[in-house]
Design an enzyme around this catalytic site. Structure first.
Site, PDB file in Angstrom:
ATOM      1  N   ILE A  33       1.626  -1.730  -9.494  1.00  0.00           N
ATOM      2  CA  ILE A  33       0.804  -0.591  -9.076  1.00  0.00           C
ATOM      3  C   ILE A  33       0.752  -0.544  -7.548  1.00  0.00           C
ATOM      4  CG2 ILE A  33      -1.562   0.291  -9.076  1.00  0.00           C
ATOM      5  CD1 ILE A  33      -1.796  -0.659 -11.984  1.00  0.00           C
ATOM      6  N   TYR A 172      -8.138  -8.193 -24.120  1.00  0.00           N
ATOM      7  CA  TYR A 172      -8.331  -8.196 -22.656  1.00  0.00           C
ATOM      8  C   TYR A 172      -9.287  -9.326 -22.241  1.00  0.00           C
ATOM      9  CZ  TYR A 172      -8.008  -5.997 -18.058  1.00  0.00           C
ATOM     10  OH  TYR A 172      -7.755  -5.730 -16.736  1.00  0.00           O
ATOM     11  N   LYS A 179     -13.145  -8.099 -14.617  1.00  0.00           N
ATOM     12  CA  LYS A 179     -13.165  -6.721 -14.094  1.00  0.00           C
ATOM     13  C   LYS A 179     -14.603  -6.199 -13.985  1.00  0.00           C
ATOM     14  CE  LYS A 179      -8.767  -5.855 -13.444  1.00  0.00           C
ATOM     15  NZ  LYS A 179      -8.229  -6.042 -12.092  1.00  0.00           N
ATOM     16  N   LEU A 211       4.215  -6.461 -14.642  1.00  0.00           N
ATOM     17  CA  LEU A 211       4.307  -7.899 -14.925  1.00  0.00           C
ATOM     18  C   LEU A 211       2.964  -8.435 -15.442  1.00  0.00           C
ATOM     19  CD1 LEU A 211       6.447 -10.134 -14.514  1.00  0.00           C
ATOM     20  CD2 LEU A 211       5.360 -10.626 -12.310  1.00  0.00           C
TER      21      LEU A 211
HETATM   22  P1  NAD Z   1       1.564  -6.918 -11.004  1.00  0.00           P
HETATM   23  O1  NAD Z   1       1.931  -8.130 -11.801  1.00  0.00           O
HETATM   24  O2  NAD Z   1       2.663  -6.079 -10.511  1.00  0.00           O
HETATM   25  O3  NAD Z   1       0.613  -7.296  -9.808  1.00  0.00           O
HETATM   26  C1  NAD Z   1      -0.296  -8.360  -9.858  1.00  0.00           C
HETATM   27  C2  NAD Z   1      -0.257  -8.990  -8.491  1.00  0.00           C
HETATM   28  O4  NAD Z   1      -1.256 -10.006  -8.380  1.00  0.00           O
HETATM   29  C3  NAD Z   1       1.087  -9.669  -8.187  1.00  0.00           C
HETATM   30  O5  NAD Z   1       1.643  -9.120  -7.013  1.00  0.00           O
HETATM   31  C4  NAD Z   1       0.703 -11.121  -7.954  1.00  0.00           C
HETATM   32  O6  NAD Z   1       1.504 -11.752  -6.962  1.00  0.00           O
HETATM   33  C5  NAD Z   1      -0.739 -10.948  -7.497  1.00  0.00           C
HETATM   34  N1  NAD Z   1      -1.494 -12.200  -7.581  1.00  0.00           N
HETATM   35  C6  NAD Z   1      -1.809 -12.934  -8.678  1.00  0.00           C
HETATM   36  N2  NAD Z   1      -2.455 -14.058  -8.304  1.00  0.00           N
HETATM   37  C7  NAD Z   1      -2.550 -14.026  -6.945  1.00  0.00           C
HETATM   38  C8  NAD Z   1      -3.076 -14.906  -5.971  1.00  0.00           C
HETATM   39  N3  NAD Z   1      -3.646 -16.069  -6.315  1.00  0.00           N
HETATM   40  N4  NAD Z   1      -3.001 -14.560  -4.667  1.00  0.00           N
HETATM   41  C9  NAD Z   1      -2.417 -13.389  -4.289  1.00  0.00           C
HETATM   42  N5  NAD Z   1      -1.894 -12.520  -5.170  1.00  0.00           N
HETATM   43  C10 NAD Z   1      -1.944 -12.836  -6.488  1.00  0.00           C
HETATM   44  O7  NAD Z   1       0.591  -6.091 -11.990  1.00  0.00           O
HETATM   45  P2  NAD Z   1      -0.273  -4.756 -11.759  1.00  0.00           P
HETATM   46  O8  NAD Z   1      -0.497  -4.230 -13.126  1.00  0.00           O
HETATM   47  O9  NAD Z   1       0.350  -3.902 -10.731  1.00  0.00           O
HETATM   48  O10 NAD Z   1      -1.671  -5.335 -11.249  1.00  0.00           O
HETATM   49  C11 NAD Z   1      -2.312  -4.902 -10.074  1.00  0.00           C
HETATM   50  C12 NAD Z   1      -3.791  -4.657 -10.332  1.00  0.00           C
HETATM   51  O11 NAD Z   1      -3.941  -3.512 -11.172  1.00  0.00           O
HETATM   52  C13 NAD Z   1      -4.503  -5.804 -11.029  1.00  0.00           C
HETATM   53  O12 NAD Z   1      -5.818  -5.920 -10.500  1.00  0.00           O
HETATM   54  C14 NAD Z   1      -4.591  -5.308 -12.456  1.00  0.00           C
HETATM   55  O13 NAD Z   1      -5.632  -5.907 -13.194  1.00  0.00           O
HETATM   56  C15 NAD Z   1      -4.864  -3.842 -12.191  1.00  0.00           C
HETATM   57  N6  NAD Z   1      -4.672  -2.938 -13.323  1.00  0.00           N
HETATM   58  C16 NAD Z   1      -3.498  -2.945 -14.003  1.00  0.00           C
HETATM   59  C17 NAD Z   1      -3.345  -2.084 -15.082  1.00  0.00           C
HETATM   60  C18 NAD Z   1      -2.059  -2.089 -15.872  1.00  0.00           C
HETATM   61  O14 NAD Z   1      -2.075  -1.640 -17.013  1.00  0.00           O
HETATM   62  N7  NAD Z   1      -0.962  -2.555 -15.319  1.00  0.00           N
HETATM   63  C19 NAD Z   1      -4.373  -1.214 -15.454  1.00  0.00           C
HETATM   64  C20 NAD Z   1      -5.547  -1.224 -14.709  1.00  0.00           C
HETATM   65  C21 NAD Z   1      -5.699  -2.096 -13.657  1.00  0.00           C
END
Ligand code: NAD
Length: 274
Positions: A33, A172, A179, A211
């Site tokens: 994202i 979840y 969250k 991921l």
């Molecule tokens: P993503 O796997 O692409 O991104 C997650 C990121 O978190 C990665 O870049 C990873 O390196 C980073 N991360 C994890 N542990 C870390 C640490 N200790 N220090 C620094 N960085 C760390 O997945 P995403 O879905 O793009 O997630 C981004 C955000 O969006 C998250 O907060 C996720 O909960 C939220 N989100 C995702 C969705 C979905 O369906 N994908 C929906 C709503 C919210």
């Protein structure tokens, strides 16, 4: 019914963030994202710095080259380390001359084996880990960013959340509770930082195959179902989240803080899932 969605609004973004400088935490790959957000903000004219976790360094550096060759610094920052956080923001301060307009916090983590089954089985250490990375880190990042945003005369912090923090979503579990803490942190941080004209908001995105999301058991069937039943009858795209982040870091949202905006094809208004 098949409705044609308008062309991507590239030209509408142009110039909205011209002269604004910001930091994006949480790019792992092209599906992240945070990467969708980076594209929207870059097209709107913002200057960007990416922070990364060591294991994705090469990929993030490649993506930075791809979006704006030679213009984006990439800095290591694992949010579980106070030392790395402090060092990263010292470097950011140097690059941006002590001032920053916005921070995008787009990261979370929980052990995969706690993203299935019953929440009641969450371990103490798994709970603490999910809270630390997914919720506490927003406060830790805000604390480091505060002097840079203040020197700028104010700014905007945006984080990413999910409806599983408001209601029970199957599997979840521990992340839902993290969250909920994150969304509550948004409110407390908004109140702490509001007098300095620093706004703090969250985007609650619909499920997107990334991921992190692939660790959640049953995510694909959830995505399929949302395309069928959400008011807009489609899934959320990272680009839609990116454009909402653009709005939240721009002056257009200057009156909004402590808010959670749902970018989920309207799914959150439905009474229940099947
Ligand atoms: P993503 O796997 O692409 O991104 C997650 C990121 O978190 C990665 O870049 C990873 O390196 C980073 N991360 C994890 N542990 C870390 C640490 N200790 N220090 C620094 N960085 C760390 O997945 P995403 O879905 O793009 O997630 C981004 C955000 O969006 C998250 O907060 C996720 O909960 C939220 N989100 C995702 C969705 C979905 O369906 N994908 C929906 C709503 C919210």
């Amino acid at each position: 019914m098949n409705i044609q969605i308008e062309e991507k609004p590239k030209t509408e973004r142009a110039g909205i963030l011209k002269g604004k400088k910001g930091v994006i935490l949480g790019i792992a790959n092209k599906w992240s994202i945070a990467w969708g957000i980076a594209n929207s903000l870059h097209e709107a004219g913002a200057e960007l710095i990416f922070t990364y976790q060591e294991r994705v360094k090469d990929r993030v550096e490649k993506l930075a080259e791809e979006i704006a060759s030679g213009q984006i610094s990439c800095i290591e920052c694992d949010v579980t380390s106070d030392e790395q956080l402090e060092k990263a923001f010292q470097e950011i301060s140097k690059i941006y001359d002590g001032k920053v307009d916005f921070i995008i916090h787009s990261l979370a983590f929980a052990n995969k084996d706690e993203l299935e089954g019953r929440y009641i089985d969450t371990s103490r250490s798994g709970f603490a880990l999910a809270q630390d990375i997914s919720a506490y880190s927003l406060a830790a990042v805000a604390k480091q960013a505060e002097p840079l945003l203040e020197k700028n005369g104010g700014g905007s912090i945006v984080t990413l959340t999910y409806i599983g923090g408001e209601r029970v979503v199957k599997n979840y579990n521990v992340m839902g509770v993290a969250k909920a803490a994150l969304e509550c942190s948004v409110k407390y941080l908004a109140n702490d930082l509001g007098p300095k004209n620093i706004r703090v908001n969250a985007i609650s995105a619909g499920p997107i195959k990334t991921l992190a999301a692939s660790a959640i058991s049953g995510i694909q069937s959830m995505i399929n179902e949302i395309a069928q039943i959400s008011p807009l009858r489609r899934n959320t795209e990272t680009e839609e989240v990116g454009d909402t982040a653009l709005f939240l870091v721009s002056n257009l949202s200057r009156g909004i803080t402590g808010e959670v905006i749902h970018v989920d094809s309207g799914f959150h208004v439905l009474a229940a899932m099947k």
